[in-house]
Write a protein that holds these residues in place. Sequence first.
Motif, short mmCIF file in Angstrom:
data_model
loop_
_atom_site.label_atom_id
_atom_site.label_comp_id
_atom_site.label_asym_id
_atom_site.label_seq_id
_atom_site.Cartn_x
_atom_site.Cartn_y
_atom_site.Cartn_z
N GLY A 10 0.80 -1.20 0.00
CA GLY A 10 0.00 0.00 0.00
C GLY A 10 0.83 1.25 0.00
O GLY A 10 0.31 2.35 0.01
N LEU A 14 2.68 -0.31 -5.16
CA LEU A 14 1.33 -0.46 -5.71
C LEU A 14 1.37 -1.14 -7.07
O LEU A 14 0.62 -2.07 -7.35
N THR A 18 -0.45 -4.77 -7.93
CA THR A 18 -1.60 -4.87 -8.82
C THR A 18 -1.28 -5.68 -10.07
O THR A 18 -2.18 -6.12 -10.76
N ALA A 84 -8.03 -0.82 -5.62
CA ALA A 84 -7.82 -0.80 -7.06
C ALA A 84 -8.35 -2.06 -7.72
O ALA A 84 -9.00 -2.01 -8.77
N ASP A 237 -4.57 0.44 1.62
CA ASP A 237 -4.67 1.49 0.61
C ASP A 237 -4.16 2.82 1.15
O ASP A 237 -4.92 3.76 1.36
N THR A 240 -3.43 5.06 -2.42
CA THR A 240 -4.29 4.67 -3.53
C THR A 240 -5.02 5.87 -4.11
O THR A 240 -5.46 6.77 -3.39
N PRO A 249 -4.13 0.82 -12.27
CA PRO A 249 -3.62 1.02 -10.90
C PRO A 249 -3.12 2.44 -10.70
O PRO A 249 -2.64 3.06 -11.63
#
Length: 249
Positions: A10, A14, A18, A84, A237, A240, A249
């Motif tokens: 997080g 990221l 993802t 995401a 997150d 995010t 993402p």
Amino acid sequence: MIRSNRLLVGRDDLMATTSRSYRYYDLVMAAFVTVLVCSNLIGPAKIAQVDVPGIGSYVFGAGVLFFPISYIFGDILTEVYGYARARRVIWTGFAALFFASIMASVVVALPPAPFWEHQAAYEVAFGNAWRIVAASMVAYFCGEFVNSFVLAKMKVAQRGKHLWKRTIGSTIAGEAVDSALFYPLAFYGTGIIPNEALPIVMVAQFFTKTMVEVVFTPVTYKVVAFLKRAEGVDYYDRNTDFNPFKLEP
């Protein structure tokens, strides 16, 4: 207990997270979409009534049995895989719901064969008015994103503790938005449900859907714990982008 070598993400990883492949992510997404489509195609055509001891008769739309389960899957997706990836699933569900609604309208509109005598029943079951379909899609879109956003924020604020608080809290927020949008958009001024009765129906549906989340909390705990162990991930997150219209993402 989640094993100590789990992957906590997080911050700056990221993109790496993802882009990972997960064993059960696709299965959870398929379950989410299945429940969502069933809730909009199977449930709305029937109004059910049950006798509750000490309360009396309770009338509700059968779709209420399906739709809260989609919020449970939404909670699981956000809790384990992050906002995401949950956002992608929400958009996938939206596309599936849109396609199913289009195809239902096409099939209903096809001229029946002279010997087929069930057109009227078919129209009742699958011929939802476009106003109701549009209201359902708007309410779903807004409610699911509110649910996912609230859960993601609560998880960071609570440092991952008290899962039950964020699953129930996010559902309360998401279902409140869903009910507040769907019933006025679908029924206000139509005469199907008297305008003065809409608040009562909204509150009843909101309460029922939220109670489903509460009842399923032990199951949610077990599924979340299993997925975190199996996938080796527990997503936070922290950085995010919560833009609901961003698919990357």
